[in-house]
Structures are given as structure tokens and as C-alpha cells.
Write an enzyme that holds these catalytic residues in place. Structure first.
Site, mmCIF file in Angstrom:
data_model
loop_
_atom_site.group_PDB
_atom_site.id
_atom_site.type_symbol
_atom_site.label_atom_id
_atom_site.label_comp_id
_atom_site.label_asym_id
_atom_site.label_seq_id
_atom_site.Cartn_x
_atom_site.Cartn_y
_atom_site.Cartn_z
ATOM 1 N N CYS A 130 34.887 46.032 36.757
ATOM 2 C CA CYS A 130 33.654 45.981 35.971
ATOM 3 C C CYS A 130 33.073 44.572 36.037
ATOM 4 C CB CYS A 130 33.940 46.381 34.521
ATOM 5 S SG CYS A 130 32.552 46.165 33.390
ATOM 6 N N CYS A 133 32.617 43.050 32.531
ATOM 7 C CA CYS A 133 33.889 42.606 31.961
ATOM 8 C C CYS A 133 34.298 41.254 32.546
ATOM 9 C CB CYS A 133 34.976 43.639 32.227
ATOM 10 S SG CYS A 133 34.643 45.286 31.558
#
Length: 281
Positions: A130, A133
Site C-alpha cells: 500500500c 501506508c
């Protein structure tokens, strides 16, 4: 096979002489370098270039450059070199402070929340692939460094996918705040662009406070979902719920209404069903 070191004398065009220890050249071992007469400057240049090279295990060929061989060297000299490079850390393993803990299992998560006491606990759900993230991770580490009294928990969604599904985590990056007997305080998803949402929640819930009772941790429905998940080795037994007696309910209601004592309902002892009766004045 034992390596035999041979001494090769190199004479530079200016008449200087230097010695270099080289392994013996064998036809069946292409990793050895055969150097005959050459220049000291070329040898020093070869040494310095090998130290600063970034080939990282690829094949290095020392020979003709733009069609012209190096002076004093054979037209084609090949060397097989290998550099030992340490294993690089993954991005979610960098900048971890003592108050950042990696969760290994569902039982580890439940135990950590219940043993946190009155401490604020922030659970960070992330995914290695991600981008959001990855970009927000350094900011979370900065918050952890500035707020040492706050406990940060990291849960890898890729490694604990089944557990995250049981906790209804489907958007990443995702954060949940827990504290003491209050249990879950808030939950939300934010990225580096909306980091203000995280700052506001941290400022709101990081103030010191005293909670009565043990830490609540996960919700009852979440604990049951984790226990029902066959992919997890987690067991949970429902805690007995204390149901107040009819007299306790009537007494609390009378106290709230400030009724006289003689008007408080009583429970008759002669009936097995304990029917509520009203006391006579």
C-alpha cells in the site's frame, strides 16, 4: 581447493616497480585474474574503482574501452566478483521505537490491549504493497517518538488477513484508538494528505486520565468473531453477565425518584416466582 598465491612484479613505464599478490591462474577457475606487465597507475585505478563500484554481484569485465585495450593489460581480462551486502530492512521495519509493538497473533492483540491499563493504545493496520501506508509510516514513527506514553501496535494485513477480516478492517491505512475501561474510542482511515485527522484524535485522547475498572480492549462482537474464525487459534468464552434482581431494580428506581422507604417495592418470599408487591403504608 587450496589457493596458491603467486607474486607478480609489475613495472610501470616510469621504471617504478611494485608487487601484487594474486591467486594462481587456472583454466578451470575463471574467477582468477591474470595480470602480466602493466602500469602501477593502472593497478591503483583498478583497486580504487573496485572499491567504489556498485555492480553488486554482476559480472565485471575489465578489458577494451571503446575499442582500445588498456595499456599494459591483456586485451580481454575478466573477473568474477561478488559483494556481500547485508539484508535491507523493509519499510515497515524501519524507525521502530520502543513504544511500537508488532502484533503476531489474535491472542497477542487481545492480551496487549487488556494489559495496557489506562494507557492510550493506537492500532495501525497496514499493507506492505500500500503506497499510502508506506508514505504515512514515517509520520506515525515521529508521533510515537514524541508520545512515549502512547502504545502503538502494528498489524500487517498481508500476514494477518483473516484476523483483519474478523475485525472488519477493509480500508488501509486504518487506525483504531483504545483506552482502559472505555475500550475503543474511535476508528478511521487516513493518509499522509489527511494526517490532520490523526493529529486531532491523538491530541484529544492522549490527555492523562484515570479509568475505573480493567481495560476493556476489543468489543464483545469482535472477540466472538475472532473465536469463530477457523483460521485463527483463538478461543473465547462468554463472560457471565450479572442480571440485577427485581428488588435491586426497584430500589435503584426508587432512589432515582427519591421515594420514601415504605414505598419501595418488595419481593414476597412465600412465592417461588417472587412476585413484586407494593408495601402497605
Amino acid at each position: 581447493m587450496a589457493e596458491v598465491l603467486a607474486r607478480s612484479s609489475l613495472v610501470s613505464p616510469c621504471g617504478d616497480q611494485c608487487s601484487l599478490s594474486l591467486p594462481s591462474v587456472g583454466r578451470r577457475n575463471p574467477s582468477f585474474v591474470a595480470i602480466r606487465r602493466g602500469s602501477c597507475r593502472h593497478v591503483e585505478a583498478l583497486k580504487s574503482s573496485s572499491r567504489s563500484s556498485h555492480f553488486h554481484g554482476r559480472r565485471l569485465v575489465v578489458g577494451a574501452t571503446k575499442g582500445r585495450p588498456l595499456r599494459g593489460f591483456l586485451p580481454s581480462i575478466s573477473a568474477q566478483m561478488t559483494l556481500c551486502v547485508g539484508k535491507s530492512s523493509k519499510w515497515w521495519e524501519k524507525c521502530l521505537h520502543p513504544n511500537i509493538k508488532v502484533i503476531d497473533s489474535a491472542q497477542d492483540l487481545v492480551d496487549t490491549l487488556q494489559n495496557a491499563g489506562d494507557k492510550l493504545v493506537i492500532v495501525d493496520f497496514f499493507f506492505p504493497g500500500c503506497g499510502g501506508c508506506r508514505t504515512i509510516h514515517p509520520k506515525i514513527c515521529q508521533f510515537a517518538e514524541m508520545n512515549t506514553s502512547v502504545l502503538f501496535l502494528q498489524i500487517n494485513h498481508e500476514k494477518h488477513k483473516s484476523m483483519c477480516y474478523s475485525l472488519n478492517v477493509h480500508v488501509l491505512p486504518f487506525f483504531r484508538f483504545y483506552r482502559g475501561a472505555n475500550g475503543r474510542l474511535c476508528s478511521f482511515s487516513c493518509t499522509n494528505a489527511t494526517i490532520k485527522k490523526f493529529k486531532d484524535a491523538l491530541a484529544k485522547h492522549s490527555t492523562d486520565r484515570c479509568n475505573l475498572g480493567p481495560a476493556k480492549g476489543l468489543e464483545e462482537s469482535e472477540l466472538l468473531a475472532l473465536a469463530a474464525n477457523k483460521d485463527l487459534s483463538f478461543s473465547y468464552t462468554n463472560k457471565p453477565v450479572l442480571v440485577p434482581s427485581p428488588f435491586d431494580i426497584a430500589e435503584r428506581a426508587a432512589a432515582d425518584l427519591k421515594l420514601p422507604v415504605h414505598l419501595i417495592p418488595r419481593v414476597s418470599q412465600g412465592s417461588e416466582k417472587k412476585t413484586l408487591v407494593t408495601a402497605q403504608g
